[in-house]
Design a protein around this motif. Structure first.
Motif, mmCIF file in Angstrom:
data_model
loop_
_atom_site.group_PDB
_atom_site.id
_atom_site.type_symbol
_atom_site.label_atom_id
_atom_site.label_comp_id
_atom_site.label_asym_id
_atom_site.label_seq_id
_atom_site.Cartn_x
_atom_site.Cartn_y
_atom_site.Cartn_z
ATOM 1 N N SER A 48 59.214 57.950 30.286
ATOM 2 C CA SER A 48 58.165 58.924 29.966
ATOM 3 C C SER A 48 56.784 58.275 30.056
ATOM 4 O O SER A 48 55.851 58.853 30.615
ATOM 5 N N THR A 49 56.671 57.076 29.508
ATOM 6 C CA THR A 49 55.394 56.361 29.534
ATOM 7 C C THR A 49 54.975 56.055 30.967
ATOM 8 O O THR A 49 53.810 56.252 31.339
ATOM 9 N N LYS A 50 55.918 55.598 31.782
ATOM 10 C CA LYS A 50 55.613 55.283 33.178
ATOM 11 C C LYS A 50 55.153 56.525 33.938
ATOM 12 O O LYS A 50 54.163 56.480 34.677
ATOM 13 N N LEU A 51 55.848 57.639 33.750
ATOM 14 C CA LEU A 51 55.448 58.885 34.418
ATOM 15 C C LEU A 51 54.049 59.311 33.989
ATOM 16 O O LEU A 51 53.244 59.767 34.807
ATOM 17 N N TYR A 57 52.105 62.719 34.500
ATOM 18 C CA TYR A 57 53.105 63.711 34.116
ATOM 19 C C TYR A 57 53.488 63.546 32.652
ATOM 20 O O TYR A 57 53.741 62.446 32.186
ATOM 21 N N MET A 58 53.537 64.666 31.944
ATOM 22 C CA MET A 58 54.011 64.678 30.563
ATOM 23 C C MET A 58 55.067 65.778 30.452
ATOM 24 O O MET A 58 54.902 66.863 31.014
ATOM 25 N N ALA A 59 56.139 65.483 29.730
ATOM 26 C CA ALA A 59 57.212 66.469 29.564
ATOM 27 C C ALA A 59 56.646 67.720 28.878
ATOM 28 O O ALA A 59 55.820 67.622 27.984
ATOM 29 N N SER A 82 53.164 63.784 24.595
ATOM 30 C CA SER A 82 52.477 62.548 24.970
ATOM 31 C C SER A 82 52.701 61.501 23.895
ATOM 32 O O SER A 82 53.014 61.824 22.748
ATOM 33 N N GLN A 83 52.564 60.256 24.299
ATOM 34 C CA GLN A 83 52.696 59.118 23.390
ATOM 35 C C GLN A 83 54.006 59.177 22.599
ATOM 36 O O GLN A 83 54.010 59.073 21.375
ATOM 37 N N GLY A 125 68.357 57.403 29.582
ATOM 38 C CA GLY A 125 68.055 58.809 29.414
ATOM 39 C C GLY A 125 66.665 59.183 29.837
ATOM 40 O O GLY A 125 65.843 58.341 30.179
ATOM 41 N N ILE A 126 66.445 60.479 29.817
ATOM 42 C CA ILE A 126 65.149 61.056 30.135
ATOM 43 C C ILE A 126 64.882 62.143 29.098
ATOM 44 O O ILE A 126 65.754 62.961 28.811
#
Length: 182
Positions: A48-51, A57-59, A82-83, A125-126
């Protein structure tokens, strides 16, 4: 279980949208036959951090769960994660890019609960999104997101979310808040 209160900072961003900080949404452990251990969670956070850092990109945060068996079941995004971070055994996120309308719904406890959507891969996971729910009970029973204005009136900072959990959760949250303020 002890009651405790924790201040969660909510503020209006430069884009006119709102952000609510430090929202707990997931606990590590074995759930529904999947072992969401520290390695799984750290891999998901790293992805998530890399994206976010590389692609911006944020989920998404959306109302109600998506239907994984129906790829066309797309929910409109009402915010962004985020974060994402792990504190003790609990995952926290900031929910950003919240419109005034959705923020009012959160403040009025229309969507008091949240539930993570995850994808498990062979190497970890994602975190694919966060569902806000109304009457559908989430797997993790975090207290409702009660956003309350204080003496600052319409100025969105600071806000308070009442967080109720175990004594060990209380210690972890207090430690996290102390670290984030230093």
């Amino acid at each position: 279980m002890s009651n405790f209160s924790n201040e969660y900072k909510a503020e209006k961003d430069s884009n006119g949208k709102c952000t609510v900080d430090d929202v707990p949404f997931f606990k590590t452990g074995k759930h529904k036959g999947v072992d969401y251990d520290e390695q799984w969670v750290q891999t998901a956070i790293a992805r998530s951090t890399k994206l976010q850092e590389e692609d911006g990109y944020m989920a998404p945060v959306f109302v109600g769960h998506t239907d994984p068996s129906n790829p066309s079941d797309e929910r409109p995004s009402v915010g962004l994660m985020s974060q994402i971070r792990l504190v003790g055994y609990t995952l926290f996120t900031n929910i950003s890019n919240i419109s005034d309308e959705v923020f009012e719904s959160l403040k009025n406890v229309i969507y008091p609960y949240r539930s993570a959507e995850m994808v498990t891969t062979p190497d970890g996971g994602i975190i694919s999104g966060l569902a806000l729910t109304s009457s559908n009970p989430p797997y993790f029973k975090f207290p409702p997101m009660n956003l309350k204005f204080n003496q600052f009136g319409d100025n969105l900072s600071p806000e308070t979310i009442v967080y109720e959990g175990s004594e060990s959760d209380e210690k972890i949250v207090k430690m996290f808040v102390a670290l984030s303020r230093s």
